[in-house]
Design a protein around this motif. Structure first.
Motif, short mmCIF file in Angstrom:
data_model
loop_
_atom_site.label_atom_id
_atom_site.label_comp_id
_atom_site.label_asym_id
_atom_site.label_seq_id
_atom_site.Cartn_x
_atom_site.Cartn_y
_atom_site.Cartn_z
N VAL A 164 83.17 16.84 13.99
CA VAL A 164 83.69 15.60 14.55
C VAL A 164 85.09 15.88 15.11
N LYS A 166 87.89 14.53 14.65
CA LYS A 166 88.98 14.54 13.66
C LYS A 166 89.15 15.92 13.06
N ASP A 167 88.06 16.71 13.04
CA ASP A 167 88.10 18.08 12.51
C ASP A 167 88.23 19.11 13.62
N ASP A 172 82.24 12.40 18.35
CA ASP A 172 83.03 11.23 17.97
C ASP A 172 82.77 10.87 16.51
N GLN A 173 83.80 10.36 15.86
CA GLN A 173 83.60 9.74 14.56
C GLN A 173 83.61 8.22 14.77
N THR A 175 85.02 4.38 14.04
CA THR A 175 86.28 3.75 13.68
C THR A 175 86.24 3.34 12.21
N THR A 178 84.64 8.35 8.87
CA THR A 178 84.48 9.73 9.32
C THR A 178 83.45 10.49 8.49
N ARG A 182 80.40 13.00 9.97
CA ARG A 182 80.63 14.40 9.60
C ARG A 182 79.42 14.95 8.86
#
Length: 218
Positions: A164, A166-167, A172-173, A175, A178, A182
């Protein structure tokens, strides 16, 4: 007086015993019916998901092309089966059951379709307990997030883009959530790796195969 009291106690004990037996029987029947209903619901969800990944126009006999296999790498505790989409005698896509054990609220049961060129044909969720309004966006009826896997592949186990955003990855993750995406991304990646490791057998039409399910002796 004492005799009457003992008789009352015996009657009470007998009544309690009969009640316990009847109650246990009702619970057992209810559990069996519930288990059968859950199994039927899963089978119905599987059939629907199969043809969402590979439409009937490609292979309308997909549900019959079942290939036994054993894949603890996909978090499958027991022997299971994959499905092969066969076109002109050649397997074009393999759909495998996969469990993402690290969902926010427990395991997420998936079907992951991998094309013979190692790209993802599609991903569908069979069962989950993720948070409504957050993690349940893995359902096609709630969002089109799963469509982001179609046509993608990973370069190898160390592919940092298979994650994702964020990683540091490409997916996309959600809102406020996550963990769920993931878990699905990781499980789909494991499916691709499994496909590569067992590609020769997975791409051999089930009608031509003999011997044990893949991994049965491991």
């Amino acid at each position: 007086m004492m005799t009457e009291m003992f008789s009352a106690v015996r009657r009470s004990t007998l009544g309690i015993g009969v009640f316990a037996i009847v109650t246990a029987g009702v619970i057992a029947v209810t559990q069996l019916a519930t288990k059968e209903r859950i199994a039927a619901n899963i089978a119905e969800a599987e059939a629907k998901a199969l043809y969402q990944i590979v439409p009937p126009s490609v292979d309308d006999q997909l549900h019959e092309h079942r290939l036994p296999f054993h894949a603890p790498e996909l978090e499958l505790d027991n022997a299971a089966h994959a499905w092969q989409a066969i076109v002109d005698g050649q397997v074009s896509t393999v759909i495998m059951p996969v469990v993402a054990p690290d969902g926010y609220s427990g395991g997420i049961r998936l079907l992951v379709g991998i094309n013979r060129d190692e790209t993802v044909a599609g991903v569908r969720v069979l069962a989950h307990k993720e948070t409504p309004g957050l993690g349940d966006k893995i359902e096609p009826s709630k969002s089109d997030w799963l469509n982001g896997f179609v046509g993608k592949t990973m370069s190898g186990p160390g592919d940092d883009s298979w994650a994702v955003k964020k990683d540091g990855g490409q997916f996309d993750q959600f809102t406020g959530a996550t963990i769920t995406p993931r878990a699905v991304v990781n499980a789909t990646g494991r499916a691709i790796q499994y496909f590569r490791a067992h590609k020769a057998r997975l791409l051999t039409p089930v009608t031509e195969q003999t011997g044990q399910p893949e991994g049965a002796s491991q």
